[in-house]
Write an enzyme that holds these catalytic residues in place. Structure first.
Site, PDB file in Angstrom:
ATOM      1  N   ASN A   1      43.190   4.284  48.382  1.00 29.46           N
ATOM      2  CA  ASN A   1      42.178   5.337  48.244  1.00 29.46           C
ATOM      3  C   ASN A   1      40.883   4.721  47.734  1.00 29.46           C
ATOM      4  OD1 ASN A   1      40.624   7.594  47.320  1.00 29.46           O
ATOM      5  ND2 ASN A   1      42.501   8.789  47.263  1.00 29.46           N
TER       6      ASN A   1
ATOM      7  N   CYS B   1      41.569  10.515  50.220  1.00 30.04           N
ATOM      8  CA  CYS B   1      42.944  10.877  50.551  1.00 30.04           C
ATOM      9  C   CYS B   1      42.987  11.765  51.791  1.00 30.04           C
ATOM     10  CB  CYS B   1      43.611  11.559  49.374  1.00 30.04           C
ATOM     11  SG  CYS B   1      42.647  12.901  48.677  1.00 30.04           S
TER      12      CYS B   1
ATOM     13  N   HIS C   1      43.669  17.320  46.546  1.00 26.69           N
ATOM     14  CA  HIS C   1      44.298  16.096  47.020  1.00 26.69           C
ATOM     15  C   HIS C   1      45.009  16.382  48.344  1.00 26.69           C
ATOM     16  CE1 HIS C   1      46.289  12.349  47.041  1.00 26.69           C
ATOM     17  NE2 HIS C   1      47.468  12.800  46.677  1.00 26.69           N
TER      18      HIS C   1
ATOM     19  N   ASP D   1      51.446   9.417  50.652  1.00 28.83           N
ATOM     20  CA  ASP D   1      50.527   9.856  49.594  1.00 28.83           C
ATOM     21  C   ASP D   1      49.706   8.648  49.156  1.00 28.83           C
ATOM     22  OD1 ASP D   1      49.233  10.962  47.483  1.00 28.83           O
ATOM     23  OD2 ASP D   1      51.004  11.739  46.473  1.00 28.83           O
TER      24      ASP D   1
END
Length: 1115
Positions: A201, A206, A453, A470
């Site tokens: 990131n 994200c 997020h 993630d």
């Protein structure tokens, strides 16, 4: 989202930070790895059933809190003590700052850590759906014992009485905390555990990472990207196809998470773009359009259309005549409603819903005139890869802002779009194609409208195994986690701490699906195809393998670093090469000399053989000196190695040489070369011998160069070596020269004259000292800018090339000027004015550069507000070389004594509003503003009197007295409105009242007492005994509303937002008798009717929602 803590940007941006008192500039977020061996065992016990609790904190007398920080009571979750920390006036921002804090962090053992997912909320006490809630997660530890939101919500929204957050000066704050098992992020290996790797990131990317993973895991798309033509001469940072190929290759073959910086650079994004969170759908469309364009004329032309393009038909069909109009349109994704739909099928039903065009809304058909008709959409074909964008974000017209829809919304593992006899299909659709789809990816948004997020659940091979991508972390997940847990809606949790809040409670799930990707069953063999190395261009494989090898080599070097020492060897040749070119002070830049990577156990004598091979200098002619950092921060050769030291190992020698214990050993190689240029044995050195280095300065050429080194006797005098120095300089042997010792250069230059008749010892000269010398300066000093060594070194030390840019075009390069860091404010503006041809330098205004946002700082530099140029360029621990300038119409000192106010003038008879900028001295009064305004506006009659009002959220909060000073009037958050005072208000009788009249409407689906004000508020005179019927006549005349519309209006007396409806026979003045009300604006006559005016963006009065800045790919 792995939130970094970048510097605050000059925009309102969602930023997660520890609470450390927030200042402009970087917020270093040191994350300390948890040390389980030092922590208590309880801290690291896995928690099977994650305990979750809600804590409610009622803060009374909120506006009167006179503290910087305010803590809640302690509450327990998961056996841990927690509390909420707020900054009531904002942590150096104009927002409420709010954090979750580990209450007992000061008394916990060293190395403690705990991991929690939590949300913080400010409750809307009138309409719960408008509660502001933000959620995040954090691994708390000794360095970061609190975590949360510096800009939680604007203070102006809290203090707006119409919003419902602050009621009776009471604010209600909630925290929902779920303690999770401590996750060892450092040890987790995604590739080893799942076979896949994540993406790093860059700050707030994200949303991009989740989309890129989804596209990568469509193998047909990945294969097409690999087949886009690129060459070995392309650079990834300048070519989107190559950057995407490189990224996909690394995702396929790398063992570690992959960086996206090359890709964002190829988009033409700067750091600021990476820290702006955008909309996934918007990025998806822009990226696909770019790739579609780049694929034109190549072997993969049409891939994007083939994969993602479907078609639908818009139709209008008349009911009573034989007429039908159709239009075919393509789509790459479908936007489906979430609000009011329980699942995907309900959204498709709504999508194809038939609308009746009748009554006032009849359709005008060619040849047939106005006709009753039905209007709708049907699908001609669906694409192999169906992308469904769920409308989780919608515009709330009542609040005039974006809101997130967290309602429960279901989506199936298999989606049948042929259901019910193909009700979604148009007549010309090919019914032989089976539109049965299987779910491939679920993109999730966790958080609210102002930030959050993104992550993705993906089935790369459409097997039963799901994976969660993630950012850098990839984990295996089950179907329930990927589907049902992403439906949204509410979840009921059992109570973990009986007695704390002893009833089960429901909480809204702020993590929910935002985008779905389905693959058609009949196409899945083609789409989920095999992609291997033969699909990747040879030059790309070679390039990336080379990159990988270099990376592995560096990794190996790093792993073996403890076995090696880096030896940096500076020689006479380096000094000749560098002094006067790259450096002026000291002797050498050690990063630019030859370095050797040598095993620590190797004997130093054997290392000398390596040096002999490298430089062609036999071992017996080498003498090495150790360098030392002196107390005055200079770095000089200190002493030669002893014969005993040369028998030691390299590792032992390094430890002797530097107390900092770094991996480097710095040496100076002394080689004595005679006139024959052949190396000799080094001369014997006694305690009486001093090694001095010499630099020569030419004042006319402004040049400094290294000329050599000499051994001198400590009892000798400089006069003894003058001939030798003239020889080194190429001067006549009898040339008169001046000598200076270069003593230090930090923080200031120190260079002093050497007395040629004192001994070297008396002048306190020692090994490694530097003597600069020159011919005496010309008698006419004006010939030389810097006549002697000290003035030249002073100039070199302080010179600064500054890049000036126009403040109007902050991204465009302007011009450069060489200045001195010691220049005063006046020196800088005079040089700048001379360069741009401006006669009056005081008309220049400068603004410093923010090194982190790469933009001008929000506040300009005040006139003579800084002492030196160095102060203008300083930005915390960094120094910039950029300044912005603007040319003013009046001198800056004059402007600074003025106050500029934006005043909206409402004309008495014309329906127009004109904004005027009034610029007056700061000590002026409101009366002066109105006098100035009269010269600029068109009055209804020459004797008209004006007044100035403060208007905020469609209410009048204040009439400014004519004698009020303007210095403290703020026009940033509220509107200043000027208007003529009506004649009837000038002649008020003793029983007459001047009341506030506001427009309002209600949200029909909500609590009836909640009202929303809109439009322009105004004053009205009411007389004693006057009925509403009479007042209405005057209001209708004033507002010029047609009878038909006005008859639908309702009238109410409102106090603190509660309407009390009036009848025509009611005496209006009876309602306005109470005077014990806080703020006259809270007691008003309300006109209830629909708000038909087009929405205006009051950007100064409301938060900007997250997706305001459009996604742009520039290349």
């Amino acid at each position: 989202m792995t939130m970094m803590t970048p510097p605050p940007l000059d925009q309102e941006d969602e930023m997660l930070v520890p609470h450390s008192d927030f200042v402009e500039g970087p917020q270093p977020m040191e994350v300390v790895a948890a040390q389980p061996e030092s922590a208590t065992s309880a801290e690291n016990q896995p928690v099977e059933d994650p305990p979750t609790s809600r804590f409610t904190w009622t803060i009374e007398n909120f506006s009167r809190l006179n503290v910087k920080k305010h803590y809640s009571d302690v509450f327990f979750v998961g056996g841990y003590k927690w509390r909420i920390l707020i900054f009531p006036k904002g942590n150096n921002v104009d927002h409420l700052s709010m954090y979750l804090d580990v209450a007992d962090s000061a008394s916990l053992p060293y190395g403690w850590s705990r991991y929690a997912q939590f949300s913080l909320a400010v409750v809307n006490q009138i309409q719960h759906k408008y509660t502001i809630r933000k959620d995040t997660q954090h691994q708390f530890n000794g360095r970061e014992s609190d975590w949360g939101f510096t800009s939680f919500m604007p203070l102006s929204e809290i203090y707006d009485p119409n919003r419902g957050y602050l009621v009776n000066d009471t604010l209600i704050v909630e925290a929902e905390v779920a303690v999770r098992r401590v996750v060892d992020y450092w040890a987790y290996d995604s590739k080893k555990e799942t076979g896949y790797v994540g993406l790093k990131n860059q700050g707030a990317t994200c949303y991009m990472n989740s989309l890129l993973q989804t596209l990568y895991h469509v193998p047909y798309f990945r294969k097409a990207v690999y087949h886009m033509p690129t060459t070995e001469n392309d650079m990834p940072s300048g070519s989107i196809p190559l950057a995407l190929q490189s990224l996909f290759y690394k995702l396929q073959y790398s063992d570690n998470s992959v960086a996206t910086k090359e890709l964002t650079k190829s988009f033409g994004w700067d750091t600021y773009d990476s820290f702006m969170q955008h909309d996934v759908q918007e990025l998806n469309r822009v990226l696909c359009e770019k790739l579609e364009d780049k694929m034109k004329g190549t072997v993969v032309e049409g891939t994007i259309q083939h994969l993602f393009e479907g078609h639908h038909m818009n139709y209008i069909e008349c009911i009573n005549v034989d007429y039908k109009s159709t239009r075919k349109e393509s789509f790459y994704d479908l936007q489906l409603d979430v609000k009011g739909c329980r699942d995907v099928y309900a959204s498709f039903d709504k999508y194809v819903e038939v609308e009746r065009l009748e009554g006032d809304n009849k359709y005008h058909a060619e040849q047939y005139g106005l006709q009753d008709a039905k209007k709708g959409v049907l699908f001609i074909d669906f694409p192999p890869v169906l992308q469904l964008q769920l409308k989780r974000f919608e515009y709330d017209f009542m609040r005039d802002t974006m809101v997130k829809i967290n309602d429960r919304y279901e989506f199936p593992l298999q989606l049948d779009l042929d259901k019910d006899n193909g009700k979604y299909l148009s007549p010309e659709a090919d019914r032989s194609v089976r539109n049965l789809y299987t779910l491939h990816s679920v993109l999730v948004h966790s958080g609210g409208v102002h930030g959050g997020h993104y992550y993705a659940f993906i089935r790369p091979t459409l097997s039963d195994q799901w994976y969660k991508f993630d950012d850098e972390r990839v984990t295996k997940e089950d179907t329930k986690r990927a589907l049902e847990e992403q439906y949204g809606g509410e979840e009921e949790l059992p109570q973990a701490n009986p007695g704390f809040n002893n009833v089960p409670f429901k909480f809204t799930k702020y993590s929910n699906a935002y985008m779905l990707v389905y693959i058609r069953e009949s196409d899945k063999e083609k789409i989920i195809c095999n992609v291997d190395e033969k699909d990747i261009a040879e030059h790309l494989r070679v390039r990336l393998k080379k990159e990988q090898e270099e990376k592995e080599h560096k990794k190996k070097e790093k792993a073996e670093a403890h076995l090696y020492t880096i030896i940096k060897v500076a020689r006479n040749e380096d000094l000749v090469e560098q002094i006067g070119r790259g450096i002026y002070f000291d002797l050498v830049d050690h990063d630019k000399v030859r370095s050797f990577r040598i095993q620590k156990q190797l004997a130093f004598n054997l290392f000398k053989e390596e040096v002999a091979k490298e430089f062609g200098i036999p071992v017996q002619f080498q003498r090495f000196w150790l360098w030392a950092r002196r107390q005055n921060h200079t770095y000089r050769p200190n002493r030669p190695l002893t014969p005993l030291e040369e028998t030691q190992s390299v590792g032992q020698l390094r430890e002797v040489s530097n107390k900092a214990h770094n991996a480097e050993l710095k040496l100076f190689l002394e080689v004595d070369v005679g006139l024959d240029k052949i190396p000799h044995f080094p001369p014997e050195k006694t305690k009486e011998d001093i090694l001095l280095f010499f630099k020569l300065y030419d004042p006319e050429k402004e040049e400094l160069r290294y000329v050599g080194r000499l051994f001198v006797k400590s009892i000798g005098k400089p006069v003894d070596i003058l001939e030798k120095l003239n020889e080194l300089a190429g001067f006549d042997p009898a040339e008169e020269i001046e000598l200076y010792e270069e003593i230090k250069f930090e923080p200031t230059v120190m260079c002093e004259v050497i007395d040629k008749n004192l001994t070297f010892r008396s002048s306190q000269l020692e090994d490694g000292d530097i003597i600069c010398y020159q011919k005496p300066p010309p008698e006419n000093d004006k010939m030389c800018r810097y006549p002697d060594v000290p003035s030249f070194l002073e100039y070199v030390h302080n010179r600064q090339v500054v890049h000036f840019r126009s403040l109007e075009k902050p991204k465009e390069d302007g011009f450069c000027l060489e200045l001195s860091k010691l220049y005063t404010y006046d020196d800088v503006v005079e040089r700048l004015a001379r360069h741009i041809g401006l006669e009056d330098p005081t008309k220049l205004r400068l603004t410093s550069h923010n090194c982190y946002s790469q933009q001008p700082k929000p506040q300009p530099i005040k006139y003579r507000g800084v002492e030196h140029l160095s102060d203008m360029l300083a930005h915390y621990n960094q120094t910039s070389d950029i300044l912005y300038y603007e040319v003013l119409d009046i001198p800056l000192p004059e402007l600074q004594c003025l106050k500029t106010l934006k005043v909206a003038f409402h004309h008495a008879t014309k329906d127009e509003v004109v904004i005027h900028s009034i610029r007056l001295p700061k000590n002026s009064t409101v009366g002066d503003v109105l006098t100035d305004l009269k010269t600029k506006v068109d009055l209804s009659h020459p004797d008209a009197e004006l007044r100035l009002l403060e208007v905020f959220y469609h209410k009048i909060y204040k009439i400014f007295p004519a004698n009020e000073k303007i210095e403290n009037i703020n026009d940033q958050y509220w509107t200043l409105r000027a208007e003529e005072i009506p004649e009837e208000e000038k002649n008020l009788g003793p029983q007459d009242r001047l009341i506030h009249v506001y427009h309002f409407t209600k949200d029909a689906s909500q609590n009836q007492t909640q009202v929303q004000n809109f439009g322009e508020p105004f004053f009205l005179v009411i007389h004693e005994g006057e009925t509403l019927a009479v007042v209405k006549i005057r209001i209708q005349k004033k507002l010029q509303v047609p009878d038909e519309d006005f008859s639908k209006w309702k009238f109410a007396f409102l106090s603190l937002g509660r309407p009390e409806y009036l009848q025509d026979t009611d005496i209006v003045s009876h309602r306005f008798q109470r005077r014990d009300i806080y703020g006259a604006w809270e007691q008003y006559l309300g006109l209830e009717h629909p708000d038909t005016a087009p929405k205006r963006a009051y950007t100064a009065n409301q938060s900007r929602h997250t997706f305001e800045k459009p996604v742009k790919i520039y290349n």
